[in-house]
Design an enzyme around this catalytic site. Structure first.
Site, PDB file in Angstrom:
ATOM      1  N   LYS A 211      -4.402  -3.401   5.455  1.00 50.90           N
ATOM      2  CA  LYS A 211      -5.551  -4.245   5.084  1.00 50.90           C
ATOM      3  C   LYS A 211      -6.567  -4.324   6.228  1.00 50.90           C
ATOM      4  CE  LYS A 211      -2.776  -7.242   2.067  1.00 50.90           C
ATOM      5  NZ  LYS A 211      -1.993  -8.500   2.033  1.00 50.90           N
TER       6      LYS A 211
ATOM      7  N   SER B  42       0.878  -4.277   4.449  1.00 52.21           N
ATOM      8  CA  SER B  42      -0.337  -5.084   4.637  1.00 52.21           C
ATOM      9  C   SER B  42      -1.101  -4.788   5.921  1.00 52.21           C
ATOM     10  CB  SER B  42       0.011  -6.571   4.621  1.00 52.21           C
ATOM     11  OG  SER B  42       0.039  -7.029   3.308  1.00 52.21           O
TER      12      SER B  42
HETATM   13  N1  GLN Z   1       1.835  -3.752  -1.014  1.00 50.54           N
HETATM   14  C1  GLN Z   1       2.216  -5.110  -0.736  1.00 50.54           C
HETATM   15  C2  GLN Z   1       1.727  -6.017  -1.827  1.00 50.54           C
HETATM   16  O1  GLN Z   1       0.631  -5.891  -2.242  1.00 50.54           O
HETATM   17  C3  GLN Z   1       1.676  -5.533   0.591  1.00 50.54           C
HETATM   18  C4  GLN Z   1       2.043  -6.940   0.920  1.00 50.54           C
HETATM   19  C5  GLN Z   1       2.326  -7.224   2.352  1.00 50.54           C
HETATM   20  O2  GLN Z   1       2.656  -6.366   3.181  1.00 50.54           O
HETATM   21  N2  GLN Z   1       2.264  -8.477   2.623  1.00 50.54           N
HETATM   22  O3  GLN Z   1       2.425  -6.886  -2.302  1.00 50.54           O
END
Ligand code: GLN
Length: 326
Positions: A76, A73
């Site tokens: 993101k 994440s």
């Molecule tokens: N690839 C993971 C997901 O989409 C990323 C989630 C995370 O790091 N919180 O579930």
């Protein structure tokens, strides 16, 4: 404020604190590596590393600093920056808001009034942001994403293909979120392609040292601390830092802002990326996660360092500006 980084003495003090925290928390066995993405549970749960990079380019590296793990994440935040650069604020804000939710990162929810995803740090918002990384083919879109990573990392990013395949095979909740957004007109109809790109961006391999350098770049408002090269624009880093502070730690973001006060983003791979504007980047890696999805040891290290070095963004004197950087 001087342009010099920390003195040798300050650096030694900070490094000693990192070494001690590493020793203190290495035996902590609370939490488990993420297993909802099956391939993530293949990691050695006891790996543990701490890294910092100051704006004059000094590095502090403690523990398993060479261990690669998937960025998850934390991607993101970087892709949010990319979307802002490519499309500008208004176009991005039309799809994704900036409201912390207090709900889990994979909640299936959109803003009732606007249909927008709540914020870019939960999966819904992140997938909507990834949808904005356009291109004639999925390969071209992946290339746009790869070159963004290349600017931050100073090398071609490597994707963990096993994790990527594992996310693709099991990511039905993300699929549900994406199709809900399709039904509300928030993403385009190439949903599967966008999901593939989202899973790829999450599967990029980094080390804790990479994360600390990325943190330093953003904390330096987008200019690489070593080369001066512009990686991301100044205005965009302001927005990245804001959503990191308000939404970066999932539903723990409020507590984090209160007790740690460092804009940060965590990932279920076990990384936490922290950004101290005007001072440097701070990162931890430990794959044991709490129920929210944040690294247990990582939280402790950030809490302790923030308290000892008064790194909270709203500390009246912000002495870390002198201690850790400019
Ligand atoms: N690839 C993971 C997901 O989409 C990323 C989630 C995370 O790091 N919180 O579930």
């Amino acid at each position: 404020m001087s342009d010099a980084g920390p003195s040798d003495e300050q650096r030694a003090w900070f490094e000693q604190a990192c070494v001690e925290l590493h020793e203190r928390y290495a035996p902590l066995q609370d939490g488990e590596p993420a297993s909802y993405i099956p391939e993530l549970s293949a990691v050695d749960p006891d790996r543990f590393a701490i890294a910092a990079v100051t704006l004059d380019g000094q590095q502090i590296l403690v523990g398993d600093v060479e261990q690669a793990f998937t960025i998850q994440s934390i991607s993101k935040l970087l892709v949010y920056g990319l979307a802002l650069e490519l499309h500008g604020r208004d176009a991005v804000l039309a799809k994704v808001g900036v409201s912390p939710t207090g709900d889990s990162f994979n909640a299936i929810e959109l803003d009732e009034a606007t249909n927008r995803a709540p914020n870019p740090m939960v999966n819904a918002g992140a997938i909507a942001v990834t949808d904005l990384i356009a291109g004639a083919s999925v390969e071209q879109r992946i290339e746009t994403m790869r070159s963004m990573y290349e600017r931050y990392l100073g090398r071609r990013p490597e994707i963990d293909h096993d994790v990527w395949a594992s996310e693709r095979a099991t990511g039905n909740r993300n699929r549900a979120i994406a199709y809900l957004m399709l039904s509300r007109g928030i993403v385009g109809d190439n949903v599967e392609e966008t999901l593939d790109l989202y899973f790829a961006q999450c599967s990029v391999l980094v080390t804790v040292a990479d994360l600390a350098m990325i943190g330093a770049i953003i904390a330096n408002h987008g200019a690489h601390p070593l080369t001066g090269e512009r990686i991301v624009s100044r205005e965009v880093t302001r927005d990245m830092l804001t959503v990191a502070l308000t939404c970066g730690m999932y539903d723990y973001a409020g507590e984090w802002a209160y007790s740690v006060g460092i804009p940060a983003k965590s990932g279920v791979g076990g990384g936490i990326l922290g950004m101290l504007p005007g001072a440097g980047g701070l990162a931890t890696f430990s794959p044991r996660l709490d129920a929210i999805g944040n690294s247990v040891r990582g939280l402790r290290v950030f809490e302790e360092l923030s308290a000892e070095f008064e790194m909270h963004l709203f500390d009246p004197d912000r002495p870390w500006r002198r201690t850790l950087g400019r």
